[in-house]
Design a protein around this motif. Structure first.
Motif, PDB file in Angstrom:
ATOM      1  N   GLU A  93     -13.292  73.050 -10.683  1.00 29.52           N
ATOM      2  CA  GLU A  93     -12.480  72.138  -9.877  1.00 29.52           C
ATOM      3  C   GLU A  93     -13.318  71.124  -9.116  1.00 29.52           C
ATOM      4  OE1 GLU A  93      -9.144  72.204  -6.262  1.00 29.52           O
ATOM      5  OE2 GLU A  93      -9.796  74.088  -7.204  1.00 29.52           O
ATOM      6  N   HIS A  94     -14.410  71.578  -8.508  1.00 34.07           N
ATOM      7  CA  HIS A  94     -15.165  70.730  -7.586  1.00 34.07           C
ATOM      8  C   HIS A  94     -16.468  70.171  -8.161  1.00 34.07           C
ATOM      9  CE1 HIS A  94     -12.415  71.766  -4.350  1.00 34.07           C
ATOM     10  NE2 HIS A  94     -12.564  73.042  -4.666  1.00 34.07           N
ATOM     11  N   GLY A  95     -16.964  70.758  -9.241  1.00 33.06           N
ATOM     12  CA  GLY A  95     -18.182  70.239  -9.852  1.00 33.06           C
ATOM     13  C   GLY A  95     -19.457  70.673  -9.162  1.00 33.06           C
ATOM     14  N   TYR A  96     -19.335  71.562  -8.195  1.00 29.86           N
ATOM     15  CA  TYR A  96     -20.525  72.152  -7.575  1.00 29.86           C
ATOM     16  C   TYR A  96     -20.192  73.585  -7.194  1.00 29.86           C
ATOM     17  CZ  TYR A  96     -18.681  72.205  -2.794  1.00 29.86           C
ATOM     18  OH  TYR A  96     -17.951  72.488  -1.666  1.00 29.86           O
ATOM     19  N   GLU A 101     -20.497  56.245 -21.416  1.00 29.78           N
ATOM     20  CA  GLU A 101     -19.836  57.342 -22.118  1.00 29.78           C
ATOM     21  C   GLU A 101     -20.545  57.598 -23.444  1.00 29.78           C
ATOM     22  OE1 GLU A 101     -15.539  57.633 -21.988  1.00 29.78           O
ATOM     23  OE2 GLU A 101     -15.492  55.886 -20.653  1.00 29.78           O
ATOM     24  N   PRO A 102     -20.472  58.818 -24.007  1.00 30.39           N
ATOM     25  CA  PRO A 102     -19.687  59.948 -23.499  1.00 30.39           C
ATOM     26  C   PRO A 102     -20.357  60.617 -22.302  1.00 30.39           C
ATOM     27  CG  PRO A 102     -20.925  60.613 -25.431  1.00 30.39           C
ATOM     28  CD  PRO A 102     -21.149  59.143 -25.279  1.00 30.39           C
ATOM     29  N   HIS A 103     -19.547  61.163 -21.403  1.00 30.97           N
ATOM     30  CA  HIS A 103     -20.064  61.852 -20.236  1.00 30.97           C
ATOM     31  C   HIS A 103     -20.350  63.305 -20.612  1.00 30.97           C
ATOM     32  CE1 HIS A 103     -17.742  58.681 -17.716  1.00 30.97           C
ATOM     33  NE2 HIS A 103     -18.967  58.279 -18.012  1.00 30.97           N
ATOM     34  N   CYS A 104     -21.606  63.680 -20.524  1.00 24.92           N
ATOM     35  CA  CYS A 104     -22.061  65.004 -20.964  1.00 24.92           C
ATOM     36  C   CYS A 104     -22.403  65.887 -19.768  1.00 24.92           C
ATOM     37  CB  CYS A 104     -23.288  64.858 -21.862  1.00 24.92           C
ATOM     38  SG  CYS A 104     -23.002  63.846 -23.333  1.00 24.92           S
ATOM     39  N   LEU A 105     -22.504  67.175 -20.043  1.00 25.49           N
ATOM     40  CA  LEU A 105     -22.870  68.139 -19.012  1.00 25.49           C
ATOM     41  C   LEU A 105     -24.372  68.115 -18.766  1.00 25.49           C
ATOM     42  CD1 LEU A 105     -22.268  70.615 -17.154  1.00 25.49           C
ATOM     43  CD2 LEU A 105     -22.653  72.045 -19.184  1.00 25.49           C
ATOM     44  N   GLU A 106     -24.760  68.083 -17.519  1.00 27.24           N
ATOM     45  CA  GLU A 106     -26.122  68.383 -17.106  1.00 27.24           C
ATOM     46  C   GLU A 106     -26.046  68.884 -15.673  1.00 27.24           C
ATOM     47  OE1 GLU A 106     -30.574  66.389 -16.942  1.00 27.24           O
ATOM     48  OE2 GLU A 106     -29.068  65.550 -18.320  1.00 27.24           O
ATOM     49  N   HIS A 121     -22.832  69.319 -10.901  1.00 25.27           N
ATOM     50  CA  HIS A 121     -22.695  68.537 -12.130  1.00 25.27           C
ATOM     51  C   HIS A 121     -23.311  67.172 -11.869  1.00 25.27           C
ATOM     52  CE1 HIS A 121     -20.992  66.592 -15.622  1.00 25.27           C
ATOM     53  NE2 HIS A 121     -20.296  67.666 -15.957  1.00 25.27           N
ATOM     54  N   HIS A 122     -24.145  66.700 -12.793  1.00 25.56           N
ATOM     55  CA  HIS A 122     -24.890  65.468 -12.508  1.00 25.56           C
ATOM     56  C   HIS A 122     -24.003  64.228 -12.455  1.00 25.56           C
ATOM     57  CE1 HIS A 122     -25.739  63.836 -16.854  1.00 25.56           C
ATOM     58  NE2 HIS A 122     -24.559  64.394 -16.789  1.00 25.56           N
ATOM     59  N   LEU A 123     -22.731  64.354 -12.818  1.00 28.37           N
ATOM     60  CA  LEU A 123     -21.828  63.209 -12.709  1.00 28.37           C
ATOM     61  C   LEU A 123     -21.193  63.098 -11.324  1.00 28.37           C
ATOM     62  CD1 LEU A 123     -20.075  63.247 -16.201  1.00 28.37           C
ATOM     63  CD2 LEU A 123     -21.995  61.844 -15.422  1.00 28.37           C
ATOM     64  N   LEU A 124     -21.479  64.040 -10.436  1.00 31.25           N
ATOM     65  CA  LEU A 124     -21.019  63.899  -9.056  1.00 31.25           C
ATOM     66  C   LEU A 124     -21.908  62.895  -8.328  1.00 31.25           C
ATOM     67  CD1 LEU A 124     -20.259  67.470  -7.632  1.00 31.25           C
ATOM     68  CD2 LEU A 124     -18.713  65.892  -8.810  1.00 31.25           C
ATOM     69  N   PRO A 125     -21.341  61.865  -7.704  1.00 32.17           N
ATOM     70  CA  PRO A 125     -22.165  61.051  -6.802  1.00 32.17           C
ATOM     71  C   PRO A 125     -22.629  61.929  -5.654  1.00 32.17           C
ATOM     72  CG  PRO A 125     -19.841  60.427  -6.660  1.00 32.17           C
ATOM     73  CD  PRO A 125     -19.944  61.441  -7.735  1.00 32.17           C
ATOM     74  N   HIS A 126     -23.892  61.801  -5.293  1.00 30.47           N
ATOM     75  CA  HIS A 126     -24.462  62.729  -4.325  1.00 30.47           C
ATOM     76  C   HIS A 126     -25.621  62.070  -3.585  1.00 30.47           C
ATOM     77  CE1 HIS A 126     -27.012  63.122  -7.910  1.00 30.47           C
ATOM     78  NE2 HIS A 126     -27.989  63.416  -7.053  1.00 30.47           N
TER      79      HIS A 126
END
Length: 292
Positions: free
Chosen positions: A78-81, A187-192, A256-261
């Motif tokens: 849900e939250h990506g972290y 894209e594509p948005h991948c998992l890292e 998840h590396h696609l979260l702005p942080h």
């Protein structure tokens, strides 16, 4: 390959660029960096993985290791972290914390020492190979949690640096990093996965790691809403709000590396002291195009 050889990506690129070594010199440099710690068993595992063979977890069988709970995995989706509680023991965290203070020539009980030139105006600490940090990279719970998120155990841990974020003051304003991505937005948005281990307790106002929870689920749609001609990173900093993630000594935040942080200003009384760490499988899907 560099993770398997236990060398840092940036230090390797700098060495190759500035020294332009022969193969023999490069090999000797790798051995020197490892100071005898690179064992034949580790090299054999790396050779087999690069040749396409199956390898297990670097730290051995993970079947009996406690990792992320079902609730943790739901939170991740849900939250990506997720916060991996007790990723390392408090004692191991304190040893690494002490190593960072010693490396910087600072006294944890002397606030004036926290602003010495050894740190500079940065929160990064280029300490890579202290035994305490190396031991944390072999923590079974860290490998188990990442294996759960990746769905595989052939993982390689990055040789990454530490961090020291002291309380802000007039002559030491927070230098960043502010909200950003370390990933391509193409894209594509991948998992890292990316991660940070808290080596001391960190409250929300103590320069905590911060992110925009759940954004990995809405990134594609959000990118379509960015006005044409507007820099995506600037737009994100103006319109998105990060949440600081508090946790205890020895806890690890994985995101998840696609979260702005980013990090956040430290408005507490104690420094935030951390160790950065990521684990990735031998081969995984990634997007070749770089777009920021």
């Amino acid at each position: 390959m560099l993770a398997g050889l236990r060398i840092n990506v940036l230090e390797t690129l700098r060495y190759l660029h500035h020294q332009q070594p022969s193969y023999t010199q490069f090999e000797a440099w790798i051995w020197e960096r490892n100071d005898g710690e690179l064992k034949e068993g580790s090299l054999d595992r790396l050779r087999r993985a690069l040749a396409g063979g199956a390898v297990g977890a670097e730290v051995g069988n993970l079947d009996g290791v406690e990792g992320l709970s079902e609730d943790d995995l739901v939170h991740w989706d849900e939250h990506g972290y997720v916060i991996l509680r007790n990723a390392i023991t408090p004692e191991a965290a304190e040893l690494a914390e002490t190593a960072i203070y010693d490396f910087l020539g600072m006294d944890r009980n002397d606030p004036e020492s926290w602003y010495r030139q050894s740190l500079g105006h940065s929160i990064w600490v280029p300490l890579l190979r202290h035994r305490a940090l190396a031991a944390n990279r072999r923590a079974p719970r860290i490998h188990k949690a990442h294996a759960q998120l990746w769905g595989r155990e052939d993982l390689w841990v990055t040789i990454d640096q530490g961090g020291f974020n002291p309380p802000e003051r007039k002559d030491w304003p927070f230098p960043g990093p502010h909200l950003h991505w370390d990933a391509t937005l193409a894209e594509p948005h991948c998992l890292e996965l990316q991660g940070i281990v808290y080596l001391a307790d960190v409250d929300e106002d103590q320069g905590a790691f911060s992110c925009v929870p759940g954004f990995h689920r809405t990134l594609t749609q959000w990118l379509k809403s960015v006005p044409e001609g507007v820099n995506v990173q600037d737009h994100a900093r103006r319109t998105l709000t990060m949440k600081p993630i508090a946790a205890k000594r020895g806890d690890m935040v994985i995101w998840h590396h696609l979260l702005p942080h980013g990090s956040s200003p430290n408005r507490a009384q104690r420094p935030r002291v951390v160790q950065y760490m990521s684990l990735r499988p031998t081969r995984f899907s990634y997007t070749r195009e770089w777009k920021s």
